[in-house]
Design a protein around this motif. Sequence first.
Motif, PDB file in Angstrom:
ATOM      1  N   HIS A 180       1.004  -1.228   0.292  1.00  0.00           N
ATOM      2  CA  HIS A 180       0.039  -0.003   0.543  1.00  0.00           C
ATOM      3  C   HIS A 180       1.097   1.411  -0.040  1.00  0.00           C
ATOM      4  N   ALA A 181       2.168   1.043   0.458  1.00  0.00           N
ATOM      5  CA  ALA A 181       2.434   2.533   1.067  1.00  0.00           C
ATOM      6  C   ALA A 181       3.063   2.887  -0.602  1.00  0.00           C
ATOM      7  N   LEU A 182       3.701   1.925  -0.894  1.00  0.00           N
ATOM      8  CA  LEU A 182       4.154   1.886  -1.860  1.00  0.00           C
ATOM      9  C   LEU A 182       3.094   2.380  -3.720  1.00  0.00           C
ATOM     10  N   THR A 183       2.260   2.503  -3.780  1.00  0.00           N
ATOM     11  CA  THR A 183       0.880   2.360  -5.227  1.00  0.00           C
ATOM     12  C   THR A 183       0.518   3.694  -4.592  1.00  0.00           C
ATOM     13  N   PRO A 184       0.663   4.361  -6.158  1.00  0.00           N
ATOM     14  CA  PRO A 184       0.639   6.277  -7.045  1.00  0.00           C
ATOM     15  C   PRO A 184      -0.462   6.599  -5.707  1.00  0.00           C
ATOM     16  N   HIS A 185       0.044   7.166  -5.947  1.00  0.00           N
ATOM     17  CA  HIS A 185      -1.220   8.109  -4.765  1.00  0.00           C
ATOM     18  C   HIS A 185      -1.843   8.874  -5.911  1.00  0.00           C
ATOM     19  N   ILE A 186      -2.784   9.742  -6.252  1.00  0.00           N
ATOM     20  CA  ILE A 186      -3.229  10.998  -6.719  1.00  0.00           C
ATOM     21  C   ILE A 186      -3.645  12.292  -5.637  1.00  0.00           C
ATOM     22  N   ALA A 187      -2.458  13.046  -5.088  1.00  0.00           N
ATOM     23  CA  ALA A 187      -2.621  14.045  -3.688  1.00  0.00           C
ATOM     24  C   ALA A 187      -3.217  15.005  -4.038  1.00  0.00           C
ATOM     25  N   PRO A 188      -5.182  15.459  -3.549  1.00  0.00           N
ATOM     26  CA  PRO A 188      -5.837  16.542  -3.823  1.00  0.00           C
ATOM     27  C   PRO A 188      -4.251  17.611  -4.073  1.00  0.00           C
ATOM     28  N   VAL A 189      -5.172  18.786  -4.753  1.00  0.00           N
ATOM     29  CA  VAL A 189      -4.408  19.756  -4.941  1.00  0.00           C
ATOM     30  C   VAL A 189      -5.432  21.319  -4.349  1.00  0.00           C
ATOM     31  N   SER A 190      -5.440  22.225  -3.812  1.00  0.00           N
ATOM     32  CA  SER A 190      -5.738  23.205  -3.253  1.00  0.00           C
ATOM     33  C   SER A 190      -6.284  23.989  -4.286  1.00  0.00           C
ATOM     34  N   PHE A 191      -7.897  24.229  -4.675  1.00  0.00           N
ATOM     35  CA  PHE A 191      -8.024  25.553  -5.167  1.00  0.00           C
ATOM     36  C   PHE A 191      -7.658  26.478  -4.703  1.00  0.00           C
ATOM     37  N   GLU A 192      -7.704  26.278  -3.243  1.00  0.00           N
ATOM     38  CA  GLU A 192      -6.652  28.103  -2.817  1.00  0.00           C
ATOM     39  C   GLU A 192      -5.628  28.650  -3.258  1.00  0.00           C
ATOM     40  N   GLY A 193      -4.761  27.437  -3.899  1.00  0.00           N
ATOM     41  CA  GLY A 193      -3.798  28.351  -4.271  1.00  0.00           C
ATOM     42  C   GLY A 193      -4.006  28.972  -6.011  1.00  0.00           C
ATOM     43  N   PHE A 194      -5.491  28.716  -7.107  1.00  0.00           N
ATOM     44  CA  PHE A 194      -5.023  29.953  -7.826  1.00  0.00           C
ATOM     45  C   PHE A 194      -5.215  31.018  -7.584  1.00  0.00           C
ATOM     46  N   SER A 195      -5.905  31.996  -6.651  1.00  0.00           N
ATOM     47  CA  SER A 195      -5.614  32.771  -6.004  1.00  0.00           C
ATOM     48  C   SER A 195      -4.431  33.484  -5.202  1.00  0.00           C
ATOM     49  N   ARG A 196      -4.358  32.015  -4.422  1.00  0.00           N
ATOM     50  CA  ARG A 196      -2.976  32.420  -3.342  1.00  0.00           C
ATOM     51  C   ARG A 196      -1.373  32.696  -4.325  1.00  0.00           C
ATOM     52  N   ASP A 197      -1.083  31.343  -5.046  1.00  0.00           N
ATOM     53  CA  ASP A 197       0.057  31.316  -5.612  1.00  0.00           C
ATOM     54  C   ASP A 197       0.080  30.504  -6.805  1.00  0.00           C
ATOM     55  N   PHE A 198      -0.579  31.108  -7.716  1.00  0.00           N
ATOM     56  CA  PHE A 198      -0.756  30.944  -9.049  1.00  0.00           C
ATOM     57  C   PHE A 198       0.086  29.631  -9.895  1.00  0.00           C
ATOM     58  N   PRO A 199       1.335  30.230  -9.430  1.00  0.00           N
ATOM     59  CA  PRO A 199       2.819  29.315  -9.989  1.00  0.00           C
ATOM     60  C   PRO A 199       2.655  28.067  -9.098  1.00  0.00           C
ATOM     61  N   HIS A 200       2.419  28.024  -8.300  1.00  0.00           N
ATOM     62  CA  HIS A 200       2.626  27.068  -7.588  1.00  0.00           C
ATOM     63  C   HIS A 200       2.098  25.917  -7.848  1.00  0.00           C
ATOM     64  N   PHE A 201       0.291  26.547  -7.644  1.00  0.00           N
ATOM     65  CA  PHE A 201      -0.510  25.768  -8.445  1.00  0.00           C
ATOM     66  C   PHE A 201      -0.703  25.215  -9.401  1.00  0.00           C
ATOM     67  N   SER A 202      -0.689  25.934 -10.298  1.00  0.00           N
ATOM     68  CA  SER A 202      -0.185  25.577 -11.971  1.00  0.00           C
ATOM     69  C   SER A 202       0.992  24.550 -12.009  1.00  0.00           C
ATOM     70  N   ASN A 203       1.815  24.405 -11.377  1.00  0.00           N
ATOM     71  CA  ASN A 203       3.203  23.072 -11.194  1.00  0.00           C
ATOM     72  C   ASN A 203       2.669  22.844 -10.971  1.00  0.00           C
ATOM     73  N   THR A 204       1.664  22.018  -9.794  1.00  0.00           N
ATOM     74  CA  THR A 204       1.183  21.074  -8.996  1.00  0.00           C
ATOM     75  C   THR A 204       0.709  20.790  -9.426  1.00  0.00           C
ATOM     76  N   LEU A 205      -0.648  20.877 -10.462  1.00  0.00           N
ATOM     77  CA  LEU A 205      -1.955  20.710 -11.275  1.00  0.00           C
ATOM     78  C   LEU A 205      -1.690  20.279 -12.179  1.00  0.00           C
ATOM     79  N   GLY A 206      -0.583  20.607 -12.433  1.00  0.00           N
ATOM     80  CA  GLY A 206       0.344  20.134 -14.164  1.00  0.00           C
ATOM     81  C   GLY A 206       1.042  19.225 -14.194  1.00  0.00           C
ATOM     82  N   GLY A 207       1.940  18.617 -12.906  1.00  0.00           N
ATOM     83  CA  GLY A 207       2.643  17.787 -12.366  1.00  0.00           C
ATOM     84  C   GLY A 207       1.952  16.673 -12.462  1.00  0.00           C
ATOM     85  N   SER A 208       0.591  16.876 -12.564  1.00  0.00           N
ATOM     86  CA  SER A 208      -0.609  15.641 -12.114  1.00  0.00           C
ATOM     87  C   SER A 208      -0.774  15.007 -12.190  1.00  0.00           C
TER      88      SER A 208
END
Length: 317
Positions: free
Chosen positions: A5-33
């Motif tokens: 279970h520990a080795l199973t890939p996990h799609i971690a949630p990305v908080s949409f609050e980052g869209f207005s708070r830190d868009f570059p980080h939000f974009s990079n995290t979402l795009g990476g997923s």
Amino acid sequence: MSLAHALTPHIAPVSFEGFSRDFPHFSNTLGGSFERFGFAVISDHGIPQARIDAAIAAAKTFFALPEAQKLKYKLPVGGQRGYTPFGVETAKGEVNYDLKEFWHVGRDLPPGHPYRSHMADNVWPDADVAEFHETVGWLYGALDAMGLKVLEAIAVYLGLDRHFFDPTVDFGNSILRLLHYPPVPFDGPHIRAAAHEDINVITLLLGAEEAGLEVLDRDGQWLAVNPPPGALVCNIGDMLQRLTNHRLPSTTHRVVNPAPERRGFARYSTPFFLHFNSDYLIKTLPNCVDASHPDRYPTPITANDYLQERLREIKLA
């Protein structure tokens, strides 16, 4: 936690609050997923849960109607508006139909718009479910607006202008699908939704109170997608995969039948399939082509030609 279970890939949630708070980080995290899985889970999206619940309740009321009443809203050609009955949609390459029925809402076009030649007007079950039009129509607009914001993040992740996609989807043949998977009382060759990829640009999924959504990972392992309550699941469709030369993959996914203890429960969900404008030419982005990644699609195709080709394959055209 087990090692497996520990080795199973996990799609971690990305908080949409980052869209207005830190868009570059939000974009990079979402795009990476998206680049890793073809899927992302967005929490804190801000779409009011009470209004989502109202739309889903209206859908449940409609699907509970007698079949003869529901069939009044089945259009004579295609399945892009109104009701599609149980036992019709069949995944590409499959013999067995999916265990589902659904309702489609599309974009309302202004009078005289050229896309009216191939985008039908919506039908509404006002006589049978009075609240359906208002609640479901609102949900269409909310998901359409959210889709544009997700595309802003994707554009920046791809090194494009933040609003690159705005004029490519503003009159797209985007579809809100209200899905009903009835209880599955016995084993058989059919499942709720056989393995498939989505045709469109991106898909946004709300609802899905019952488990069953699975994503095929790179190593051939099926990963269960169980988002936190109220979260939005988003995935890349074939049109965007093609545009990005597979940098963003359109990942195979399915909805499996329930565990024995949940067989008596129906499943409802509300995917929103965001589409390009019909005459948009899907031509590989130059910055997604290099010596290591030659252009897989040297011949462009319009979004509507591509859509019609794929709809015929799944028996919806």
